[in-house]
Design a protein around this motif. Structure first.
Motif: not given
Length: 212
Positions: A73, A77, A182-183, A186, A189, A197, A201, A204
């Motif tokens: 991810v 990003d 990314t989705n 995620n 994740l 998590r 986040e 990130r």
């Protein structure tokens, strides 16, 4: 006497040319510094959140599975951040093209433009505008040289706007692809425990700001 006049004319012309380029450089520097100050302040805020979260949850490390998904991810990003930056620069270029001569604005930096065609067109435009302004100061706005210079500037602006549309469309396609990937990651994740998590986040956000 004629030689002395011409020598002086070239001295003034060169001095004004340097001043014009210095103005462009200073505006470009201001453009970059403004963005840096904004991102640095955001990064500082995120880093404080990480420290606070670790302290509150007594969490100082995450598992290997979480790190693996986070790495994926994080890369996506960073790519999205690069695309967003290019889209912002395209918008700055568009504003420059539309508002030049109407109101003062920041000159987009060629060093931040990744597309070689756009960079070349902008370089030609800056030089053409510079030559036109000098021609106006020497021979007036109605002279033939100024009319020809205005036409060249107009053509370059039209070419740039067409180029901007094509580049933006390609970038938006890439961005949508990155968002979709990314989705997917995620959702993976989501298998990570809640405390880990939460830390990932915030981390990130830190990684994105660092990348920018």
């Amino acid at each position: 006497k004629a030689e002395a006049v011409l020598t002086k004319l070239f001295e003034v012309y060169n001095a004004e040319g340097i001043e014009d380029k210095n103005i462009i450089a200073s505006k470009t520097l201001a453009f970059i510094e403004d963005r840096l100050h904004l991102v640095i302040s955001q990064l500082d805020s995120v880093e404080k959140r990480i420290v606070s979260y670790k302290s509150k949850e007594s969490l100082y490390a995450v598992g290997s599975q979480a790190e693996f998904f986070f790495g994926r991810v994080e890369d996506l990003d960073k790519r999205k951040g690069e695309i967003d930056l290019q889209l912002e620069i395209l918008n700055d270029v568009k504003n420059y093209i539309q508002n030049k001569g109407k109101k003062a604005g920041t000159v987009p930096s060629l060093s931040l433009v990744s597309d070689p065609t756009l960079s070349g067109l902008l370089s030609q435009l800056y030089q053409s505008e510079f030559d036109r302004d000098k021609a106006i100061s020497i021979s007036g706005e109605q002279s033939e040289s100024v009319v020809l210079a205005n036409e060249r500037v107009r053509r370059l602006k039209a070419d740039i706007q067409e180029n901007l549309v094509n580049i933006k469309a390609n970038l938006l396609t890439l961005k949508n692809d990155v968002i979709n990937r990314t989705n997917v990651n995620n959702s993976l994740l989501g298998q990570v425990p809640q405390k880990e998590r939460g830390l990932l986040e915030i981390s990130r956000q830190q990684a994105v700001k660092n990348s920018i």
